[in-house]
Design a protein around this motif. Sequence first.
Motif, short mmCIF file in Angstrom:
data_model
loop_
_atom_site.label_atom_id
_atom_site.label_comp_id
_atom_site.label_asym_id
_atom_site.label_seq_id
_atom_site.Cartn_x
_atom_site.Cartn_y
_atom_site.Cartn_z
N ILE A 534 -4.23 8.79 -6.96
CA ILE A 534 -5.33 7.91 -6.54
C ILE A 534 -4.93 6.46 -6.77
O ILE A 534 -4.56 6.08 -7.89
N ILE A 535 -4.97 5.68 -5.71
CA ILE A 535 -4.78 4.23 -5.82
C ILE A 535 -6.18 3.61 -5.73
O ILE A 535 -6.86 3.72 -4.72
N ARG A 536 -6.60 3.00 -6.83
CA ARG A 536 -7.97 2.51 -6.91
C ARG A 536 -8.19 1.25 -6.08
O ARG A 536 -7.25 0.52 -5.76
N LYS A 537 -9.45 1.00 -5.77
CA LYS A 537 -9.83 -0.21 -5.06
C LYS A 537 -9.33 -1.44 -5.83
O LYS A 537 -9.51 -1.53 -7.04
N GLY A 538 -8.67 -2.36 -5.13
CA GLY A 538 -8.13 -3.56 -5.74
C GLY A 538 -6.70 -3.41 -6.24
O GLY A 538 -6.07 -4.41 -6.61
N GLU A 539 -6.17 -2.18 -6.26
CA GLU A 539 -4.79 -1.98 -6.68
C GLU A 539 -3.86 -2.10 -5.48
O GLU A 539 -4.28 -1.98 -4.32
N THR A 540 -2.58 -2.34 -5.76
CA THR A 540 -1.59 -2.47 -4.70
C THR A 540 -0.54 -1.38 -4.85
O THR A 540 -0.33 -0.82 -5.92
N LEU A 541 0.11 -1.11 -3.73
CA LEU A 541 1.24 -0.17 -3.71
C LEU A 541 2.38 -0.83 -2.95
O LEU A 541 2.23 -1.19 -1.78
N GLN A 542 3.53 -0.97 -3.62
CA GLN A 542 4.72 -1.52 -2.98
C GLN A 542 5.70 -0.38 -2.69
O GLN A 542 6.03 0.41 -3.57
N ILE A 543 6.18 -0.31 -1.45
CA ILE A 543 7.13 0.73 -1.05
C ILE A 543 8.42 0.05 -0.58
O ILE A 543 8.41 -0.76 0.35
N LYS A 544 9.52 0.36 -1.28
CA LYS A 544 10.83 -0.14 -0.86
C LYS A 544 11.66 1.04 -0.37
O LYS A 544 11.76 2.06 -1.04
#
Length: 605
Positions: A534-544
């Motif tokens: 779960i990625i919460r509201k306001g969080e970011t996810l960086q994909i390289k």
Amino acid sequence: MTTTPMPTSGVSLAGVASRTWNDVDVDPITLRVIGGALDSMAKEMAQVLYRMAYSSLIRESEDLGAGIFDVNGRELCESDSTPMHCGSIPAYIRGINRRLAGTYSPGDVILHNHPYHGAAHSPDYGIVIPIFWQGEHVGFAGCTGHVSDIGGNFPGLCMDVVDVWAEGKLMDSMKIYDAGIRNDMLIQHILDNVRTPEQNSGDLEALIACARIGEKRFLELLEKFGLDTVMSASERWMDYSERMLRARIREIPDGSYEAPIGYLDDDGKNRGVPLKVAVRVQVDGDEVLVDLTGSNDQVQTAFNVPFEGSVLPVAVSAIRTILLDEAVTEEYVPQNDGCFRPVKVYAPEGTIFNPNFPASCFARFSQVNRIFDSINLALAPVLPDHAVAGSSAALCAIAYSGLASDGESYWVYIEINEGSYGGRNGKDGMDAVDALMANTRNNPIEELELNHAMQALRYELRDESPAPGKWRGGIGSVRTWLMQTDTFLGSEADNRVDAPAGALGGADGVSGSFVRNVGTDSEEVLFSKVTQEIIRKGETLQIKLPSGGGFGDPFERDPFAVLSDVWDEYITEEEAARDYGVVVDTETWTVNHEATMKLRAGEPS
């Protein structure tokens, strides 16, 4: 190189013909006209599918395949789309034939996705329509596409599942139209068991329309030239492709060529336990065996690969692509069953590349990309003008999902992130492109932002310098999402714990990464394979995504090309001197040739 006997259990993808027509002479002009018609009808089928589809993975990424096949599933033509989808359709047809052969009627439409009976994996719906000419069954029009959800344990993509039934709804040779009569109750049952019924319904209708246009165009070809002429021409096209590929195989010295042992990150559950990928390519005259003996035992998650629907077409595509690359082949060589005939594959039963039923094999793309990459690296020493340094070879499929506003369904979005190719003789690696077996397009960020509660903060080439080489490696992409609502995350990616390999003196590339809340106090590195994080509201996810390896000695790179890379900010002035032996003056933007010659010769400046 030494030659070892080919295992007797090697399997070829080629079908066996059963003729119901008379072989006739076909003049060269008619042959090319029929060949061109077959090629164009496959392309038109794909156009219909991706223009009609509802899900972004088919509509935007073109994660699909289409073509015309004979009664045994031999491929007469295929669309210019994902090789995995096209190459697996013959296995779909063989899986369907095992149950339905002899029962076909005009107007039948068959839905199939069983991974142990030919499907590439269960999310790839296959639609097959038997083609009848003057009352006789003469072939099939078939297509496949990756749908958003199939009703398994988790939305979109799943890794930690116990068996093939937990993946989702399995359709094994199901006639959704029987002699032209639509089975609405069966179709409704299928749609009632997925989280994205509207998208799946639209995709299913697009798949049917795709196969129907293929059927229509093939019948028009038969009306114009007759069955005997069309099928005789098709046989000659397939024989021609076979001859061309066998001729190229004969140019390779007989022997056994082994790729460096590779390792996949993990199986999505047992963290820190890499999975072994062992690939040996044996050349014997005009035939090739791809031997996967030594690869990891099958795992208890979805990270296994259907043998017939995925492993076989990957091996064929790799050999064909390396030897019949359009950039180095003057003659046009169509992709059809002829390319399958010289290539055999062996994978021991009970391994990740040939799992035993009912092991789950939902997530298989990162593994098959490594097969392709390893075949390429194994042959690099004897095919330096054809091979490519290590590529990202790790399709990064990520599913984002959440409960829809109606409270009765889910929104599911599956994206493909872009890695890169390694360098090759004469060309730098391509940047930010889906590598090897996928051939899918990128999903526009505007499409996701318009329809879902996610915002793209960054989408560009990653900052790390490309792998040095006479021909540098390609640069992977980096994407950062800001979640505007709590979002489920599922991923079947592979970050390449062993970075893409350099070739013939080139440097290795760079591994990828998933990072939550990058650059903040709550920064957290995630695993490449996740099941409903779960990625919460306001969080970011960086994909390289991984960057490809370099090809050849970096000190042989054209100094002007090095200067251009400094100008484009791919590398720094210091890296130009250290990695390439090129002295760049960034005040005048010129190369100091005298200092460069001394540096490359190892002389003091």
